[in-house]
Design a protein around this motif. Sequence first.
Motif, PDB file in Angstrom:
ATOM      1  N   PRO A   1     -35.410  21.704  -7.561  1.00 34.29           N
ATOM      2  CA  PRO A   1     -34.775  22.355  -6.412  1.00 34.29           C
ATOM      3  C   PRO A   1     -35.790  22.591  -5.284  1.00 34.29           C
ATOM      4  O   PRO A   1     -36.975  22.798  -5.515  1.00 34.29           O
ATOM      5  CB  PRO A   1     -34.292  23.696  -6.981  1.00 34.29           C
ATOM      6  CG  PRO A   1     -34.398  23.565  -8.471  1.00 34.29           C
ATOM      7  CD  PRO A   1     -35.484  22.584  -8.735  1.00 34.29           C
TER       8      PRO A   1
ATOM      9  N   LEU B   1     -27.218  15.420  -2.904  1.00 34.84           N
ATOM     10  CA  LEU B   1     -27.952  16.686  -2.877  1.00 34.84           C
ATOM     11  C   LEU B   1     -29.321  16.501  -2.221  1.00 34.84           C
ATOM     12  O   LEU B   1     -29.795  17.370  -1.477  1.00 34.84           O
ATOM     13  CB  LEU B   1     -28.120  17.235  -4.301  1.00 34.84           C
ATOM     14  CG  LEU B   1     -26.855  17.723  -5.002  1.00 34.84           C
ATOM     15  CD1 LEU B   1     -27.161  18.083  -6.456  1.00 34.84           C
ATOM     16  CD2 LEU B   1     -26.265  18.939  -4.284  1.00 34.84           C
TER      17      LEU B   1
ATOM     18  N   LEU C   1     -26.183  20.882  -8.912  1.00 34.38           N
ATOM     19  CA  LEU C   1     -27.302  21.680  -8.405  1.00 34.38           C
ATOM     20  C   LEU C   1     -27.565  22.868  -9.324  1.00 34.38           C
ATOM     21  O   LEU C   1     -28.725  23.188  -9.633  1.00 34.38           O
ATOM     22  CB  LEU C   1     -26.994  22.174  -6.992  1.00 34.38           C
ATOM     23  CG  LEU C   1     -28.030  23.145  -6.386  1.00 34.38           C
ATOM     24  CD1 LEU C   1     -29.384  22.460  -6.227  1.00 34.38           C
ATOM     25  CD2 LEU C   1     -27.535  23.673  -5.041  1.00 34.38           C
TER      26      LEU C   1
ATOM     27  N   LEU D   1     -31.454  19.707  -0.772  1.00 35.64           N
ATOM     28  CA  LEU D   1     -31.291  20.762  -1.766  1.00 35.64           C
ATOM     29  C   LEU D   1     -32.130  20.499  -3.010  1.00 35.64           C
ATOM     30  O   LEU D   1     -32.455  21.431  -3.752  1.00 35.64           O
ATOM     31  CB  LEU D   1     -29.819  20.896  -2.156  1.00 35.64           C
ATOM     32  CG  LEU D   1     -28.859  21.261  -1.008  1.00 35.64           C
ATOM     33  CD1 LEU D   1     -27.419  21.253  -1.499  1.00 35.64           C
ATOM     34  CD2 LEU D   1     -29.218  22.605  -0.406  1.00 35.64           C
ATOM     35  N   ILE D   2     -32.467  19.238  -3.247  1.00 35.33           N
ATOM     36  CA  ILE D   2     -33.366  18.869  -4.337  1.00 35.33           C
ATOM     37  C   ILE D   2     -34.347  17.839  -3.794  1.00 35.33           C
ATOM     38  O   ILE D   2     -34.114  17.222  -2.746  1.00 35.33           O
ATOM     39  CB  ILE D   2     -32.609  18.302  -5.563  1.00 35.33           C
ATOM     40  CG1 ILE D   2     -31.829  17.045  -5.174  1.00 35.33           C
ATOM     41  CG2 ILE D   2     -31.705  19.352  -6.182  1.00 35.33           C
ATOM     42  CD1 ILE D   2     -31.161  16.340  -6.363  1.00 35.33           C
TER      43      ILE D   2
ATOM     44  N   GLY E   1     -32.319  24.618  -1.811  1.00 36.49           N
ATOM     45  CA  GLY E   1     -31.487  24.496  -3.007  1.00 36.49           C
ATOM     46  C   GLY E   1     -31.378  25.808  -3.754  1.00 36.49           C
ATOM     47  O   GLY E   1     -30.286  26.197  -4.214  1.00 36.49           O
TER      48      GLY E   1
END
Length: 340
Positions: A66, A49, A10, A54-55, A70
């Motif tokens: 992001p 993720l 991330l 988060l993405i 994120g």
Amino acid sequence: MVSERGLEVLRVIVQDYVASREPVGSKSIVDRHSFGVSAATIRNDMALLEEEELITAPHTSSGRIPTDKGYRVFVDQLSDLRPLSSAQRTAIETFLGDAVDFDDVLARTVRMLSQLTNQVALAQYPSFGTARVRHIEFVMLAPSRLMTVLITDTGRVDQRLVETGAPLTDDAVADLRARFNGELGGLALAEAATRLVDVPAGVAPEHRVLADTLAESLVEQVAANRQDRLVMAGAANLARTERDFSGSISSVFDAIEEQVTLLRLFGEMQLEHDGVRVSIGRENDTFGLGETSVLATGYTATGGSTAHVGLLGPTRMDYSSNIAAVRAVARYLTRLLGDD
């Protein structure tokens, strides 16, 4: 739960996307960063993720960028702040150190901060509702014109020109200066505004008309100093990031032009004198700034009053460098004002 490697993935996605504005793919991560695993493993980490929101993929079969969530995790995990260079620190001290008064200090602060970060820089005046009158000065400029100067214990200096309509004498001005300082010196601005109405009644009859005129000017000056307000620089930087906004950027300009909006947002960001608070994307929806991030910390003015200094820009910003810049400028601002 995101693994340690997932958090590292991330981190590089945020950093690479901020640098390039291009979605980041697994092959790019493997080529550019030393993870020691295959692209397939990185793709699995990216899938996790994405499941955690988060993405996200802006387009089918593209790399990932992001989300607001994120960015929030990235900022909360951020530890590698890039310190300012010695040249940047020297520039801050030189530029702010040449300021002539408090207004000039804040104007220079936002100009310097916007140049360091390429974002919109904001500095809030301390809450002058708690300020006290340090000194009142009357300066003769001509036989029937003088300047009234209000100085508060926060370092704020406010000046007004007053036409008296009749010639002045040095003795009359000196007597009125002593009377107003004797009545108002040390009072909170709110109390001074009330007391000003009664000051002319206590002066000699031949000076009462002049005292009324001076009191009227000082009432306006006290009122102006009690208003919460801020200064801003770098709006052109925001215009240059228009591609980072999904819709029209004009709504963001409308929001930041309303000082009350930014003051409300600052009011909800608890002052921090060493750390920097960051409000990201959707966290700013209620202020019409849902596609921006706001970074802010506190500085201390003369007399102990506190206020915010910070940045506003798109969520795709260099958080590490910007946080370091805001913190460095706030620290120097506190030191400069504390010395004066």
